[in-house]
Design an enzyme around this catalytic site. Structure first.
Site, PDB file in Angstrom:
ATOM      1  N   HIS A  93       0.844  -1.196   0.000  1.00 16.77           N
ATOM      2  CA  HIS A  93       0.000   0.000   0.000  1.00 16.77           C
ATOM      3  C   HIS A  93       0.884   1.253   0.000  1.00 16.77           C
ATOM      4  O   HIS A  93       1.763   1.401   0.854  1.00 16.77           O
ATOM      5  CB  HIS A  93      -0.960   0.000   1.186  1.00 16.77           C
ATOM      6  CG  HIS A  93      -1.979   1.092   1.048  1.00 16.77           C
ATOM      7  ND1 HIS A  93      -3.133   0.939   0.311  1.00 16.77           N
ATOM      8  CD2 HIS A  93      -1.975   2.376   1.478  1.00 16.77           C
ATOM      9  CE1 HIS A  93      -3.801   2.075   0.311  1.00 16.77           C
ATOM     10  NE2 HIS A  93      -3.114   2.965   1.015  1.00 16.77           N
ATOM     11  N   HIS A 152       0.034  11.855  -5.829  1.00 16.20           N
ATOM     12  CA  HIS A 152      -0.527  11.943  -4.478  1.00 16.20           C
ATOM     13  C   HIS A 152       0.590  11.860  -3.428  1.00 16.20           C
ATOM     14  O   HIS A 152       0.668  12.687  -2.517  1.00 16.20           O
ATOM     15  CB  HIS A 152      -1.543  10.808  -4.269  1.00 16.20           C
ATOM     16  CG  HIS A 152      -2.073  10.707  -2.868  1.00 16.20           C
ATOM     17  ND1 HIS A 152      -3.253  11.299  -2.469  1.00 16.20           N
ATOM     18  CD2 HIS A 152      -1.580  10.080  -1.761  1.00 16.20           C
ATOM     19  CE1 HIS A 152      -3.463  11.055  -1.183  1.00 16.20           C
ATOM     20  NE2 HIS A 152      -2.457  10.313  -0.732  1.00 16.20           N
TER      21      HIS A 152
HETATM   22  O1  X8Z Z   1      -4.174   5.401   1.149  1.00 19.39           O
HETATM   23  C1  X8Z Z   1      -4.120   6.229   0.266  1.00 19.39           C
HETATM   24  C2  X8Z Z   1      -2.792   6.756  -0.232  1.00 19.39           C
HETATM   25  C3  X8Z Z   1      -1.801   6.880   0.842  1.00 19.39           C
HETATM   26  S1  X8Z Z   1      -2.211   8.065   2.064  1.00 19.39           S
HETATM   27  C4  X8Z Z   1      -2.258   5.813  -1.284  1.00 19.39           C
HETATM   28  N1  X8Z Z   1      -5.267   6.661  -0.307  1.00 19.39           N
HETATM   29  C5  X8Z Z   1      -6.568   6.152   0.075  1.00 19.39           C
HETATM   30  C6  X8Z Z   1      -6.709   4.687  -0.307  1.00 19.39           C
HETATM   31  O2  X8Z Z   1      -5.922   4.192  -1.098  1.00 19.39           O
HETATM   32  O3  X8Z Z   1      -7.629   4.049   0.190  1.00 19.39           O
HETATM   33  C7  X8Z Z   1      -5.362   7.675  -1.352  1.00 19.39           C
HETATM   34  C8  X8Z Z   1      -6.809   7.775  -1.678  1.00 19.39           C
HETATM   35  C9  X8Z Z   1      -7.560   6.983  -0.661  1.00 19.39           C
HETATM   36 ZN    ZN Z   2      -2.020   9.961   1.254  1.00 20.61          ZN
END
Ligand code: X8Z
Ligand code: ZN
Length: 666
Positions: free
Chosen positions: A385, A415
């Site tokens: 992740h 991001h």
């Molecule tokens: O977890 C994340 C990033 C790291 S903070 C990759 N996000 C959420 C997810 O993947 O569930 C970005 C959007 C939502």
């Molecule tokens: Zn993030």
């Protein structure tokens, strides 16, 4: 996953354990290993100066242990990560305890804010009881490792095959075979079942920690980090969701019609819900992979970013293979392919860096390129992740990803760089102020840049072909953005609706799964195609649950990023419709952005928001302004359809409680 701000949050959480009712240092705190002696006559300002220095000094060993356990999962790295986390949290307890001496006394505004930050915003409120604290950090490391190493195995003997999340996601992204997708979806969700017991205990422990700190439960501790009373946060998110919901319902309605046509007779689940395994994404949080099914006008505007990225990779791979002897053995071929993947991922990162640099931000330090994990290692388990890390508050910033050449990962790089540039911008601040204005701000930086990646920008970097101006191509590009951004919003809300319920006890371990699907149905309008009883633990199949990353931040980010985007477009002198704006290369926008990043959380977020946008409130109006053409188009498309959905009774009523566990001896 989350950026490593979580660490600071953990720290903050720990400190909360000492906010109690008596003024004497607790025996726990006094006996913490490594607690520095408190200099006699120290003022509150001096205390915060010292805490900042000690915090910064501790950070490298803590982040190093976490980095190792995430990029090299085994029992040993987990042991060390848990231990360092425990030590760190204990030290924080000690700091908080030391700060209590100054309650009610005169001190500078910055010091008062810093002391408050020590006490608030905890993501893992640690229990005062040292054994429980140790147990908590052990469980946290274990769950993260279990998730990262999770695999779904099928077949016996020679035919045995195991697949991890990345391979199962590939199936959902590319296969349109109903059963193959169902198998991949169910397979991944099976990895979470063993975590149910650990998670149940985890909840007890963080609640104990939260209560030790004076909170009702861990959910209230989470809601307290927003410069407003925690009781107001839920209503605030409801208000924002209310603004966006009609747009989501239109998107849902349109999508359902297309799914019905694509999978006749089984494109929807009873009540008009979308089948969870068919949405191109393991959690139905981003529908962009269904472009082949949902593209409004197949012949208007080529936006096949994944196709372009894959092609770039193939070119690179072929060059490498040609350079090598064509007769090399399969091991060597795999090595060459791995090296080509790494190079390709670095190029994707360079492309993302270029956008930030075009705004006047610095290039990333050399160590970013040498120390980041860009692709999945071949020889060990890692937490794939995506996350961004600030290792030492002094320039050692990194990304950890298992990058593949596709659109989703491409935008994830932007991001993550948002987090990285936030770190770099506020590194000059005292450590306690090195954080986002609130956690939604941290999540919104890179996504703001993604909004500025208009078809014209994508064309200028050679990722997509010549763009024609037409109503049809506009609807296409709006749809592309909506499938990522609008589809996400109810998901961004429901995860913490579930966890808040778990923490406050309204959702019990006996109803973990039924409550999960009830909220999925209510907010997202999605449902599993097959029964998911309490023998499953489907929440655990989403990284942020075993990883204990609060999720409301992403919902807030999806509102804020449109506000930031609009403000930066204004700063760049843009005048046309909002969706046409790219501030690529605009230094005025860059300066305004950087000024916000550089503030960290040294002041209430309302002030920071005001400096950028002129307003002090989060507001989804810019979301609606941006998507106005799409919303009009969707409304027209949906005419005559009956939209909306009803949550099926099975998803609403709690499943029967499992039989009580047999008593264990001792
Ligand atoms: O977890 C994340 C990033 C790291 S903070 C990759 N996000 C959420 C997810 O993947 O569930 C970005 C959007 C939502
Ligand atoms: Zn993030």
């Amino acid at each position: 996953m989350t950026h490593r701000h979580a660490l600071l949050a953990l720290a903050v959480a720990a400190s909360l354990t000492l906010v109690g009712c008596n003024r004497a240092p607790s025996p726990d705190a006094a006996s913490q290993p490594g607690a520095a002696a408190v200099p006699e006559g120290e003022t509150a300002d001096q205390l915060i100066t010292r805490v900042n220095a000690e915090l910064k000094a501790m950070m490298p060993e803590l982040t190093a242990s976490q980095w190792l356990s995430s990029t090299y999962i085994n029992d040993d790295s987990q042991l060390l990560a848990a231990k360092y986390n425990e030590r760190y949290l204990a030290q924080l307890n000690s700091w908080i305890e030391q700060a209590r001496r100054f309650e009610g006394q005169q001190m500078s505004a910055d010091t008062a804010r810093a002391i408050n930050l020590l006490k608030l915003g905890a993501s893992m409120p640690p229990p005062r009881n040292p054994e429980h604290l140790a147990e908590l950090t052990r469980i946290a490391s274990k769950m993260e490792g279990t998730y990262g190493a999770g695999q779904y195995c099928t077949g016996e003997g020679e035919a045995r095959r195991c697949r991890q999340l990345g391979a199962l996601e590939d199936v959902l992204r590319t296969s349109r075979d109903y059963d193959a997708q169902l198998d991949a979806w169910q397979g991944w969700h099976s990895i979470a079942q063993p975590m149910r017991g650990d998670y149940t205990r985890f909840v007890e422990l963080v609640n104990e920690g939260a209560r030790d700190l004076g909170f009702a439960d861990a959910g209230e501790a989470w809601r307290s980090g927003y410069d407003m009373p925690p009781a107001e946060l839920a209503a605030e998110t409801d208000r924002l969701w209310g603004q966006v919901k009609p747009l989501y319902e239109q998107l849902h309605c349109y999508t359902r019609a297309r799914m019905d046509a694509r999978y006749p007779g089984r494109g929807t689940v009873d009540g008009g819900l979308l089948p969870a395994h068919l949405m191109g994404n393991m959690w139905q949080q981003d529908w962009g992979n269904l472009w082949d099914v949902l593209q409004p006008y197949p012949n208007a505007g080529d936006l096949d970013i994944t196709g372009a990225l894959e092609k770039n990779y193939q070119v690179l791979l072929n060059e490498r293979m040609v350079k090598e002897n064509a007769l090399i053995d399969s091991d060597r071929r795999a090595e060459v392919a791995h090296a080509a993947q790494l190079d390709n991922a670095k190029r994707m990162n360079e492309r993302a860096q270029d956008f930030y640099v075009s705004l006047g931000m610095p290039t990333l330090p050399e160590s970013y390129w040498t120390k980041s994990q860009f692709i999945k290692p071949r020889d060990r388990d890692v937490v794939c992740h995506a996350s961004a890390w600030d290792m030492n508050m002094a320039g050692d910033v990194r990304t950890k990803m298992c990058t593949k050449p596709n659109e989703e990962d491409f935008t994830t790089i932007y991001h993550e760089l948002g987090h990285v540039y936030y770190y770099l911008a506020y590194n000059g601040r005292p450590p306690l102020f090195q954080n986002g204005a609130h956690d939604g701000f941290h999540e919104a930086i890179g996504d703001t840049i993604v909004l500025a990646m208009t078809p014209q920008y994508l064309q200028s970097i050679g990722l997509v072909g010549e763009q024609t101006q037409s109503q049809e191509s506009l609807v296409n590009s709006q749809m592309r953005m909506a499938l990522a951004k609008v589809a996400f919003m109810p998901f961004g809300l429901m995860i913490d609706r579930w966890r808040w319920g778990v923490f406050d006890g309204s959702i019990t371990p006996q109803t973990y799964n039924s409550a999960w699907w009830s909220l999925k149905a209510q907010y997202q309008g999605v449902a599993p195609a097959t029964a998911r009883g309490e023998e499953f633990f489907d929440a655990g199949a989403k990284y942020h649950v075993p990883g204990n990353t609060p999720y409301t931040r992403y919902f807030l980010s999806h509102v804020l990023q449109f506000q930031f985007y609009k403000a930066l477009c204004d700063a760049s002198g843009h005048t046309g419709p909002l969706y046409e704006c790219s501030f690529y290369g605009n230094k005025a926008a860059g300066e305004k952005f950087w000024a916000m990043l550089e503030k960290g959380n040294s002041q209430p977020w309302q002030q920071t928001l005001k400096e950028l946008t002129g307003g002090e409130q989060m507001d989804a109006a810019p979301v609606l302004e941006y998507f106005a053409p799409l919303q009009a188009w969707l409304t027209e498309q949906n005419e005559g359809r009956s939209c909306g959905w009803t949550a099926p009774a099975t998803a609403q009523s709690p499943a029967p409680a499992p039989a009580p566990a047999a008593p264990t001896g001792g």
